[in-house]
Scaffold this motif. Structure first.
Motif, PDB file in Angstrom:
ATOM      1  N   LEU A   5       0.843  -1.193   0.000  1.00  9.52           N
ATOM      2  CA  LEU A   5       0.000   0.000   0.000  1.00  9.52           C
ATOM      3  C   LEU A   5       0.879   1.244   0.000  1.00  9.52           C
ATOM      4  O   LEU A   5       1.930   1.257   0.641  1.00  9.52           O
ATOM      5  CB  LEU A   5      -0.887   0.041   1.259  1.00  9.52           C
ATOM      6  CG  LEU A   5      -2.080  -0.900   1.345  1.00  9.52           C
ATOM      7  CD1 LEU A   5      -2.708  -0.765   2.726  1.00  9.52           C
ATOM      8  CD2 LEU A   5      -3.103  -0.581   0.270  1.00  9.52           C
ATOM      9  N   PRO A   6       0.447   2.307  -0.683  1.00 10.43           N
ATOM     10  CA  PRO A   6       1.189   3.568  -0.581  1.00 10.43           C
ATOM     11  C   PRO A   6       1.123   4.104   0.846  1.00 10.43           C
ATOM     12  O   PRO A   6       0.154   3.871   1.570  1.00 10.43           O
ATOM     13  CB  PRO A   6       0.442   4.499  -1.542  1.00 10.43           C
ATOM     14  CG  PRO A   6      -0.377   3.610  -2.418  1.00 10.43           C
ATOM     15  CD  PRO A   6      -0.706   2.407  -1.595  1.00 10.43           C
ATOM     16  N   LEU A   7       2.153   4.826   1.233  1.00  6.93           N
ATOM     17  CA  LEU A   7       2.185   5.500   2.533  1.00  6.93           C
ATOM     18  C   LEU A   7       2.194   7.000   2.287  1.00  6.93           C
ATOM     19  O   LEU A   7       3.067   7.514   1.587  1.00  6.93           O
ATOM     20  CB  LEU A   7       3.426   5.078   3.318  1.00  6.93           C
ATOM     21  CG  LEU A   7       3.695   5.825   4.636  1.00  6.93           C
ATOM     22  CD1 LEU A   7       2.539   5.628   5.610  1.00  6.93           C
ATOM     23  CD2 LEU A   7       5.004   5.365   5.263  1.00  6.93           C
ATOM     24  N   TYR A   8       1.219   7.693   2.856  1.00  6.53           N
ATOM     25  CA  TYR A   8       1.138   9.145   2.730  1.00  6.53           C
ATOM     26  C   TYR A   8       1.581   9.781   4.045  1.00  6.53           C
ATOM     27  O   TYR A   8       0.956   9.598   5.080  1.00  6.53           O
ATOM     28  CB  TYR A   8      -0.291   9.583   2.417  1.00  6.53           C
ATOM     29  CG  TYR A   8      -0.722   9.358   0.992  1.00  6.53           C
ATOM     30  CD1 TYR A   8       0.081   8.672   0.077  1.00  6.53           C
ATOM     31  CD2 TYR A   8      -1.946   9.837   0.531  1.00  6.53           C
ATOM     32  CE1 TYR A   8      -0.314   8.473  -1.223  1.00  6.53           C
ATOM     33  CE2 TYR A   8      -2.359   9.654  -0.782  1.00  6.53           C
ATOM     34  CZ  TYR A   8      -1.535   8.956  -1.655  1.00  6.53           C
ATOM     35  OH  TYR A   8      -1.939   8.757  -2.950  1.00  6.53           O
ATOM     36  N   ARG A   9       2.659  10.532   3.954  1.00  9.50           N
ATOM     37  CA  ARG A   9       3.181  11.243   5.122  1.00  9.50           C
ATOM     38  C   ARG A   9       2.550  12.634   5.140  1.00  9.50           C
ATOM     39  O   ARG A   9       2.731  13.421   4.209  1.00  9.50           O
ATOM     40  CB  ARG A   9       4.697  11.305   5.016  1.00  9.50           C
ATOM     41  CG  ARG A   9       5.504  12.239   5.900  1.00  9.50           C
ATOM     42  CD  ARG A   9       5.170  12.376   7.344  1.00  9.50           C
ATOM     43  NE  ARG A   9       6.345  12.862   8.075  1.00  9.50           N
ATOM     44  CZ  ARG A   9       6.560  14.142   8.420  1.00  9.50           C
ATOM     45  NH1 ARG A   9       5.669  15.075   8.113  1.00  9.50           N
ATOM     46  NH2 ARG A   9       7.659  14.472   9.085  1.00  9.50           N
TER      47      ARG A   9
END
Length: 350
Positions: A85-89
């Motif tokens: 899954l993408p990780l959004y910071r």
């Protein structure tokens, strides 16, 4: 005689056991099935230290080993536990946006940090300055992985459920003996339980308690993981893992009100819609003060080894360290000083 006894079946023990399978070695895993920090872990993996925007130590090598390791395990076990899954910071200010752009231009980070800000709005998520997207991220469902692998070992008659009794271990220059088991080597992969191990208890394993919440956010289905003061990992059906805390004083795996309060405050800083706490868990991570793992042989015998100190990044470190220790034992490849227990004065081998 078998080749190995492996003590412990958390992430470290599992990774070493699977390396032995690939090398056609005969072994038995001895595991107490007492609560492991791996079971209380969020399981998230990412290649960047997101507080400082720096790459993780030897991350390229770690990813190169971890990807095929988990893919092959999923195929063998017939389960899915590696969720990419993408990780959004979340970015907290214009200054952080600028810091993100600078970091994404660095040669060691450009493949992991997207140079474009994400301005997409998500229901209930507070992010006025947008997000930075991290690549090569996801999470491993450690509960599914560990329980399924244990069943596999049981089916292959390579598993014993028992508390390891150090008094029953004897050794000489050629072998180790534990009760009725005779092996060429023994590897201790006990996590924080190493504090009771007479061969390695003087190593500086610090132990950091981490707490985790399982929450339900009705009506949501976030397609990404979020990271701000806490992380949010979607696991389906509007359920999310929320973590994690870092307590260097409490060495119990009992969930605390302080930890819960900290997580709830962090979640409310990121979320402005109602949610429900479903579960609260805790575990003690096997961390080391210098943030490096613990690999090597004991002072007493070159038949007794340790694999520990995976800390907060065990999902990626596990396959990497299992490979290093195996090659050290079987192929006499020297361990780097930064991971070897012999970097500590008390454990230096002359």
């Amino acid at each position: 005689m078998i080749d190995y006894i492996v003590v412990g079946c958390g992430l470290a023990g599992l990774c070493f056991a699977e390396k032995l399978v690939k090398e056609n070695k005969r072994f038995v895993v001895v595991d107490s099935e007492q609560r492991s920090s791996s079971l209380a872990a969020g399981g998230m993996y990412n290649p960047v230290v997101l507080k400082r925007f720096t790459d993780v130590w030897k991350i390229g090598e770690q990813i190169a080993l971890a990807k095929p390791f988990y893919a092959n395990l999923e195929a063998k076990l017939g389960v899915v536990f590696d969720h990419k899954l993408p990780l959004y910071r979340r970015l907290a200010s214009v200054e952080e946006q600028n810091n993100w752009f600078q970091a994404s231009d660095r040669p060691n980070l450009e493949q992991y940090l997207s140079s474009k800000l994400v301005k997409e709005k998500f229901e209930g998520i507070i992010a006025p300055f947008g997000f930075g997207e991290v690549n090569e991220t996801g999470f491993v469902d450690t509960k599914v992985l560990l329980s399924t692998y244990r069943k596999y070992l049981i089916g292959e008659e390579m598993y014993r459920k028992e508390v390891f009794d150090y008094n029953e271990l004897s050794y000489n220059s050629e072998k180790v003996t534990y009760k009725d088991l005779v092996a060429k080597h023994i590897v201790f992969a006990e996590g924080f339980g190493m504090m009771n191990n007479p061969f390695f208890k003087e190593l500086p394993l610090d132990g950091t308690k981490g707490e985790l919440l399982l929450v339900k956010i009705p009506g949501t289905n976030y397609p990404v993981m979020f990271k701000a003061g806490v992380f949010i990992i979607p696991i389906g059906d509007s359920l999310y893992k929320v973590g994690a805390t870092y307590d260097w004083n409490d060495k119990t795996d009992i969930p605390s009100e302080e930890g819960k309060k900290e997580l709830l405050e962090g979640l409310k800083d990121l979320l402005n819609v109602p949610f429900e706490v479903i579960e609260h868990t805790a575990g003690v991570r096997p961390t080391v003060k210098d943030r490096r793992p613990l690999l090597g042989r004991s002072l007493e015998s070159d038949r007794i080894h340790v694999l520990n100190g995976l800390g907060t990044r065990g999902v990626l470190l596990g396959p990497f360290l299992a490979e290093k220790l195996y090659n050290c034992i079987e192929n006499k490849e020297p361990l780097e000083e930064s991971v070897s227990i012999h970097r500590y004065k008390k454990f230096r081998i002359k």
